[in-house]
Write an enzyme that holds these catalytic residues in place. Sequence first.
Site, mmCIF file in Angstrom:
data_model
loop_
_atom_site.group_PDB
_atom_site.id
_atom_site.type_symbol
_atom_site.label_atom_id
_atom_site.label_comp_id
_atom_site.label_asym_id
_atom_site.label_seq_id
_atom_site.Cartn_x
_atom_site.Cartn_y
_atom_site.Cartn_z
ATOM 1 N N HIS A 17 -0.853 1.382 11.727
ATOM 2 C CA HIS A 17 -0.710 0.172 10.903
ATOM 3 C C HIS A 17 -0.011 -0.924 11.698
ATOM 4 O O HIS A 17 -0.433 -2.085 11.688
ATOM 5 C CB HIS A 17 0.126 0.465 9.651
ATOM 6 C CG HIS A 17 -0.481 1.419 8.690
ATOM 7 N ND1 HIS A 17 0.178 2.551 8.270
ATOM 8 C CD2 HIS A 17 -1.676 1.415 8.041
ATOM 9 C CE1 HIS A 17 -0.576 3.202 7.400
ATOM 10 N NE2 HIS A 17 -1.716 2.538 7.246
ATOM 11 N N LYS A 41 -1.890 8.866 -8.164
ATOM 12 C CA LYS A 41 -1.691 9.445 -6.835
ATOM 13 C C LYS A 41 -0.237 9.892 -6.684
ATOM 14 O O LYS A 41 0.684 9.221 -7.149
ATOM 15 C CB LYS A 41 -2.032 8.387 -5.774
ATOM 16 C CG LYS A 41 -2.047 8.916 -4.369
ATOM 17 C CD LYS A 41 -2.562 7.852 -3.400
ATOM 18 C CE LYS A 41 -2.511 8.364 -1.978
ATOM 19 N NZ LYS A 41 -2.960 7.363 -1.016
ATOM 20 N N ARG A 90 -10.574 2.946 12.579
ATOM 21 C CA ARG A 90 -10.288 3.977 13.579
ATOM 22 C C ARG A 90 -11.540 4.629 14.115
ATOM 23 O O ARG A 90 -11.564 5.088 15.248
ATOM 24 C CB ARG A 90 -9.399 5.073 12.968
ATOM 25 C CG ARG A 90 -8.015 4.606 12.590
ATOM 26 C CD ARG A 90 -7.279 5.696 11.876
ATOM 27 N NE ARG A 90 -8.000 5.978 10.628
ATOM 28 C CZ ARG A 90 -7.545 6.733 9.655
ATOM 29 N NH1 ARG A 90 -6.398 7.336 9.769
ATOM 30 N NH2 ARG A 90 -8.246 6.921 8.556
ATOM 31 N N SER A 127 -1.776 8.228 7.911
ATOM 32 C CA SER A 127 -0.645 8.584 7.050
ATOM 33 C C SER A 127 -0.759 10.022 6.565
ATOM 34 O O SER A 127 0.248 10.723 6.451
ATOM 35 C CB SER A 127 -0.563 7.627 5.857
ATOM 36 O OG SER A 127 -0.225 6.335 6.275
#
Length: 151
Positions: A17, A41, A90, A127
């Site tokens: 990030h 979540k 990515r 993450s």
Amino acid sequence: MKRAIFPGSFDPITLGHVDIINRALPLFDEIIIAIGINTEKKYMFTLEERVKFIKENYSNEPKIKVETYTGLTIDVCNKFNVDFILRGLRNPADFEFEKAIAQTNRKMSTIETVFLLTSADTSFISSSIVRDILRNGGNVEGFVPKSVLQK
């Protein structure tokens, strides 16, 4: 004024990030790091911790703001008068997923999405990988900024 929102859960913020944010700084007058809140979540870090990690990491950068939000990212863009969504890519899977979201957002608004490819030395960091390392007692140095390591 060119303003962008960089949305995500940032649970936690990673060096991937940070790479995207730092490389986007010359492109925009302001970048709002927008931490999305999804009540369904389960997060490893509290919202307050995630905000703190980012604010501490960018305490000397006046072009960075941190906000939290629920709902659609394009609604947050409209709320803060932002014309660009910043996203990092990515791999090809990220591209396909992010392309669909960007095209949907573009259909629903005039907001443009700007993609930056992650640097080769951070492209493997996510993450979820960091959380897995932490859950298993591993060392995440080299994956997250110092503000996260201090926790």
